[in-house]
Design an enzyme around this catalytic site. Structure first.
Site, PDB file in Angstrom:
ATOM      1  N   GLN A   1       0.848  -1.199   0.000  1.00  0.00           N
ATOM      2  CA  GLN A   1       0.000   0.000   0.000  1.00  0.00           C
ATOM      3  C   GLN A   1       0.887   1.253   0.000  1.00  0.00           C
ATOM      4  OE1 GLN A   1      -3.308  -0.198  -0.321  1.00  0.00           O
ATOM      5  NE2 GLN A   1      -3.445   2.024  -0.476  1.00  0.00           N
TER       6      GLN A   1
ATOM      7  N   ALA B   1      -5.339   5.092  -0.714  1.00  0.00           N
ATOM      8  CA  ALA B   1      -5.403   5.272   0.735  1.00  0.00           C
ATOM      9  C   ALA B   1      -3.979   5.370   1.255  1.00  0.00           C
ATOM     10  CB  ALA B   1      -6.116   4.093   1.372  1.00  0.00           C
TER      11      ALA B   1
ATOM     12  N   SER C   1      -5.953   1.568   4.368  1.00  0.00           N
ATOM     13  CA  SER C   1      -6.621   0.871   3.265  1.00  0.00           C
ATOM     14  C   SER C   1      -7.366  -0.358   3.757  1.00  0.00           C
ATOM     15  CB  SER C   1      -5.592   0.423   2.225  1.00  0.00           C
ATOM     16  OG  SER C   1      -6.219  -0.458   1.303  1.00  0.00           O
TER      17      SER C   1
ATOM     18  N   HIS D   1      -7.899  -2.807   2.064  1.00  0.00           N
ATOM     19  CA  HIS D   1      -7.257  -3.997   1.486  1.00  0.00           C
ATOM     20  C   HIS D   1      -6.280  -4.645   2.472  1.00  0.00           C
ATOM     21  CE1 HIS D   1      -9.010  -4.171  -2.496  1.00  0.00           C
ATOM     22  NE2 HIS D   1      -9.010  -2.860  -2.495  1.00  0.00           N
TER      23      HIS D   1
ATOM     24  N   ASP E   1     -11.589  -6.401  -4.869  1.00  0.00           N
ATOM     25  CA  ASP E   1     -11.983  -5.653  -6.057  1.00  0.00           C
ATOM     26  C   ASP E   1     -12.453  -6.693  -7.065  1.00  0.00           C
ATOM     27  OD1 ASP E   1     -11.248  -3.337  -4.822  1.00  0.00           O
ATOM     28  OD2 ASP E   1      -9.293  -3.194  -5.800  1.00  0.00           O
TER      29      ASP E   1
ATOM     30  N   GLU F   1     -16.672   3.452  -6.216  1.00  0.00           N
ATOM     31  CA  GLU F   1     -15.919   2.294  -6.712  1.00  0.00           C
ATOM     32  C   GLU F   1     -16.887   1.123  -6.844  1.00  0.00           C
ATOM     33  OE1 GLU F   1     -12.392   1.333  -4.483  1.00  0.00           O
ATOM     34  OE2 GLU F   1     -11.444   3.253  -4.945  1.00  0.00           O
TER      35      GLU F   1
ATOM     36  N   HIS G   1     -15.393  -2.379  -5.608  1.00  0.00           N
ATOM     37  CA  HIS G   1     -14.781  -2.663  -4.306  1.00  0.00           C
ATOM     38  C   HIS G   1     -15.835  -3.167  -3.314  1.00  0.00           C
ATOM     39  CE1 HIS G   1     -11.732  -1.699  -1.029  1.00  0.00           C
ATOM     40  NE2 HIS G   1     -12.858  -1.828  -0.335  1.00  0.00           N
TER      41      HIS G   1
HETATM   42 ZN    ZN Z   1     -10.472  -1.854  -3.596  1.00  0.00          ZN
END
Ligand code: ZN
Length: 319
Positions: free
Chosen positions: A207, A228, A233, A235, A242, A288, A291
């Site tokens: 990230q 981010a 994030s 993630h 995603d 998004e 996501h």
């Molecule tokens: Zn994402």
């Protein structure tokens, strides 16, 4: 002589009765006056003097604590407070921030004001005084956004690879997320929809690299718009995926059947669309359509039914 005696007795009785009646009336009057006096000491009465109706005054008393009641007793009538109290997601701890926000931005609806303040979006993103380490005890329901971060060393337990039938290579997620995703992807496939994960668990380091790429080409503001900050994030939780389908990109995924299918079905498998359209001012992220975040079926269903962002849900139901 006997007659006179009776008359005298009757007179005394009459006098006693009159005295008793006077005493009773006097006492009643006194009690009434005392009660009136006592009532005038109450906040309910004082609020009506400020200009609230009796019903409004009762609402303030019922919904607010003593300290906040006093604020409205001691200040001119506030034209927003009654409607604010009726807002579904009104939280008393945010009262003064709602009022400040209304004063500074009176074009917003009260519903928006409540949502914005509840998720701290009245502050700057990454505001130093607001950010805090997120509560890990919430497990798959943890909140990671621009005010709630994961420590840089945080690594989720149980990271597993996502089967290549439903993902591009090198994708991984927590086991609970992966299991739910595979169930969902299998169900979608039965209806002719191919789901494909193209990004998933990212450790803090990757990230950082992603953020730095944006940072070096355009500075902080630019980088914050597209990535981010490390630790912030979703993630990094291993709970975010995603999801795309064949021949789809970030710019056209929301026009695909796969997207439509996810909108109508993802909550049944515990996933929510984390950054919905037109909610950028609450999530801090552009829309998004790809996501998705695993939060568990029960929570995902509630978020779906209420039609609110996860940031709002968490602020009201979880914090
Ligand atoms: Zn994402």
């Amino acid at each position: 002589m006997k007659k006179l005696k009776l008359k005298k007795g009757a007179k005394i009785i009459l006098i006693i009765i009159v005295v008793i009646v006077i005493l009773i009336l006097g006492t009643c009057f006194g009690i009434k006056k005392y009660n009136e006096y006592k009532y005038k000491q109450t906040n309910e009465y004082k609020l009506t003097v400020v200009g609230y109706t009796l019903d409004e005054s009762k609402k303030i008393i019922n919904k607010l604590n003593d300290e906040n009641e006093l604020y409205f007793v001691n200040n001119p009538k506030n034209e927003y407070i009654i409607k604010l109290l009726d807002e579904t997601y009104f939280m008393e701890k945010n009262l003064s921030e709602y009022l400040d926000y209304i004063e500074e931005n009176n074009s917003n609806s009260l519903q928006d004001v409540v949502a914005i303040v509840n998720v701290h979006a009245n502050k700057d993103w990454y505001d130093e005084k607001t950010v805090k380490s997120t509560d890990l005890s919430k497990e798959e329901k943890i909140l990671v956004n621009k005010f709630n971060y994961l420590d840089k060393s945080y690594v989720p337990k149980d990271i597993v690879n996502i089967d290549l039938s439903y993902a591009y290579s090198d994708n991984s997620a927590t086991k609970i997320t992966n299991d739910a995703y595979i169930n969902m992807a299998v169900a979608a496939k039965k209806e002719g929809i191919q789901l494909l994960v193209n990004s998933s668990y990212r450790d803090c380091e990757s990230q950082q690299e992603a953020y730095d790429d944006y940072y070096y080409s355009g500075g902080t503001e630019y980088a914050d718009k597209y990535a981010a900050r490390p630790g912030y994030s979703e993630h990094q939780t291993g709970l975010a995926l995603d999801i795309f389908t064949y021949n789809s990109t970030t710019s056209n995924f929301d026009k695909t059947d796969a997207f439509n299918w996810l909108v109508n079905n993802s909550y049944k498998y515990g996933f929510i669309l984390r950054y919905p359209k037109d909610k950028e001012y609450l999530t801090g992220y552009n829309y998004e359509s790809w996501h998705y975040r695993y939060v568990g079926v029960e929570t995902a269903t509630k978020v779906h039914e209420l039609g609110i962002t996860y940031d709002e849900y968490y602020a009201f139901f979880m914090e």
